[in-house]
Design a protein around this motif. Structure first.
Motif, short mmCIF file in Angstrom:
data_model
loop_
_atom_site.label_atom_id
_atom_site.label_comp_id
_atom_site.label_asym_id
_atom_site.label_seq_id
_atom_site.Cartn_x
_atom_site.Cartn_y
_atom_site.Cartn_z
N GLU A 30 -0.35 -7.32 -8.46
CA GLU A 30 -1.63 -7.35 -7.75
C GLU A 30 -1.68 -6.49 -6.49
O GLU A 30 -2.72 -6.41 -5.84
CB GLU A 30 -1.99 -8.79 -7.40
CG GLU A 30 -2.15 -9.67 -8.64
CD GLU A 30 -2.64 -11.06 -8.30
OE1 GLU A 30 -3.26 -11.24 -7.23
OE2 GLU A 30 -2.42 -11.97 -9.11
N GLY A 31 -0.58 -5.86 -6.13
CA GLY A 31 -0.59 -4.98 -4.96
C GLY A 31 -0.18 -5.68 -3.68
O GLY A 31 -0.12 -6.91 -3.60
N ALA A 32 0.06 -4.87 -2.67
CA ALA A 32 0.58 -5.38 -1.40
C ALA A 32 -0.39 -6.32 -0.70
O ALA A 32 0.04 -7.22 0.03
CB ALA A 32 0.93 -4.20 -0.48
N LEU A 59 5.98 -10.64 8.36
CA LEU A 59 6.62 -9.33 8.36
C LEU A 59 8.03 -9.42 7.77
O LEU A 59 8.46 -8.53 7.02
CB LEU A 59 6.67 -8.77 9.78
CG LEU A 59 7.11 -7.31 9.93
CD1 LEU A 59 6.07 -6.38 9.30
CD2 LEU A 59 7.30 -6.96 11.40
N GLU A 60 8.75 -10.48 8.07
CA GLU A 60 10.11 -10.62 7.55
C GLU A 60 10.11 -10.81 6.04
O GLU A 60 10.97 -10.27 5.34
CB GLU A 60 10.82 -11.79 8.23
CG GLU A 60 11.19 -11.50 9.66
CD GLU A 60 11.90 -12.67 10.32
OE1 GLU A 60 13.12 -12.81 10.12
OE2 GLU A 60 11.23 -13.44 11.03
N LEU A 61 9.15 -11.56 5.52
CA LEU A 61 9.07 -11.73 4.07
C LEU A 61 8.68 -10.42 3.39
O LEU A 61 9.28 -10.03 2.38
CB LEU A 61 8.07 -12.83 3.72
CG LEU A 61 7.83 -13.10 2.23
CD1 LEU A 61 9.15 -13.36 1.50
CD2 LEU A 61 6.88 -14.26 2.03
N GLY A 110 2.13 -1.06 -6.35
CA GLY A 110 2.05 -2.01 -5.24
C GLY A 110 3.32 -2.01 -4.41
O GLY A 110 3.27 -2.02 -3.17
N MET A 111 4.46 -2.04 -5.07
CA MET A 111 5.73 -2.02 -4.36
C MET A 111 5.90 -0.72 -3.58
O MET A 111 6.33 -0.73 -2.43
CB MET A 111 6.89 -2.19 -5.35
CG MET A 111 8.28 -2.11 -4.70
SD MET A 111 8.60 -3.41 -3.48
CE MET A 111 9.13 -4.73 -4.59
N PHE A 116 6.48 1.79 2.02
CA PHE A 116 6.24 2.83 3.02
C PHE A 116 5.20 2.43 4.05
O PHE A 116 4.61 3.29 4.70
CB PHE A 116 5.88 4.14 2.33
CG PHE A 116 7.05 4.70 1.57
CD1 PHE A 116 8.09 5.33 2.23
CD2 PHE A 116 7.13 4.55 0.19
CE1 PHE A 116 9.19 5.82 1.53
CE2 PHE A 116 8.22 5.04 -0.52
CZ PHE A 116 9.25 5.67 0.16
N ARG A 117 5.03 1.12 4.23
CA ARG A 117 4.16 0.66 5.31
C ARG A 117 4.82 0.95 6.65
O ARG A 117 5.97 0.59 6.89
CB ARG A 117 3.90 -0.84 5.18
CG ARG A 117 2.68 -1.15 4.34
CD ARG A 117 2.34 -2.60 4.31
NE ARG A 117 2.37 -3.24 5.61
CZ ARG A 117 2.01 -4.51 5.81
NH1 ARG A 117 1.58 -5.23 4.78
NH2 ARG A 117 2.07 -5.05 7.01
N HIS A 118 4.09 1.60 7.52
CA HIS A 118 4.63 2.05 8.81
C HIS A 118 5.18 0.89 9.63
O HIS A 118 6.26 1.00 10.24
CB HIS A 118 3.54 2.78 9.58
CG HIS A 118 3.96 3.25 10.94
ND1 HIS A 118 4.81 4.33 11.11
CD2 HIS A 118 3.69 2.78 12.18
CE1 HIS A 118 5.02 4.50 12.40
NE2 HIS A 118 4.36 3.59 13.07
#
Length: 201
Positions: A30-32, A59-61, A110-111, A116-118
């Motif tokens: 289903e995406g991020a 954020l940790e998860l 999705g992964m 690459f999320r800043h």
């Protein structure tokens, strides 16, 4: 809560790993944007507060899930390079690694987006940069063998940035429209030529 306690009695496995596994499956399906703590807990069959015992922040998860993505991509790329024919040389191995990278991006949109999320990379939660770095260093070593005349880290960085752009634009469907083709191979060949020079004839 009963399910949380039952897990430890039945030896189902560490709940932490189960939450990450659930997150990996969810981001692939289903995406991020679907990765909320509550939804991961629901799909893992535990109380909505259970993830907080292992991942105090969202954020940790997310970082733990992205770390799994980098580990999987790195393993797939390394295996592809190992399996490449011995006579293809460094350039051929770079092409093999690049194909593995593009295949992963296409098969795990999705992964790939999450990885690459800043904010995840900048925070370095759970040592995320340490997981992503080996893949880049593999590319640097191959570039050093293919282009001994150049600064390998710089060329590898430019090549990676180019591949990342191809992966993103291909995933959005933009490149297919722009070049009028559904074949990614000519684009990959052009990327390699741009950074490694044309193949010797």
């Amino acid at each position: 809560m009963q399910q949380d306690q039952q897990d430890s009695k039945d030896g189902v496995g560490p709940l932490r790993d189960r939450l990450v596994d659930t997150g990996v499956a969810l981001v692939d399906a289903e995406g991020a944007a679907a990765l909320s703590l509550r939804e991961i807990a629901r799909r893992a069959g535990v109380s909505h507060g259970a993830p907080r015992r292992y991942f105090p922040t969202h954020l940790e998860l997310l970082s733990a899930i992205a770390r799994r993505g980098f580990a999987d991509l790195g393993a797939q790329a390394a295996e592809a390079v190992r399996a490449a024919a011995e006579d293809v040389g460094p350039r051929g191995r770079i092409a093999t690694l690049a194909r593995a990278y593009l295949d992963f991006a296409a098969g795990h949109r999705g992964m790939y987006e999450l990885m690459f999320r800043h904010d995840l990379l900048e925070s370095n939660e759970l040592g995320l940069r340490d997981t992503s770095l080996p893949l880049f260093m593999m590319l640097v070593e191959l570039v050093a063998a293919a282009r001994p005349d150049a600064e390998p880290a710089v060329v590898a960085g430019a090549l990676w940035a180019n591949l990342h752009g191809v992966a993103q634009l291909w995933g959005w469907g933009s490149l297919q429209l722009a070049v009028g083709s559904g074949d990614i191979e000519p684009l990959l060949a052009s990327v390699l030529d741009a950074h490694l020079g044309p193949v010797a004839r």
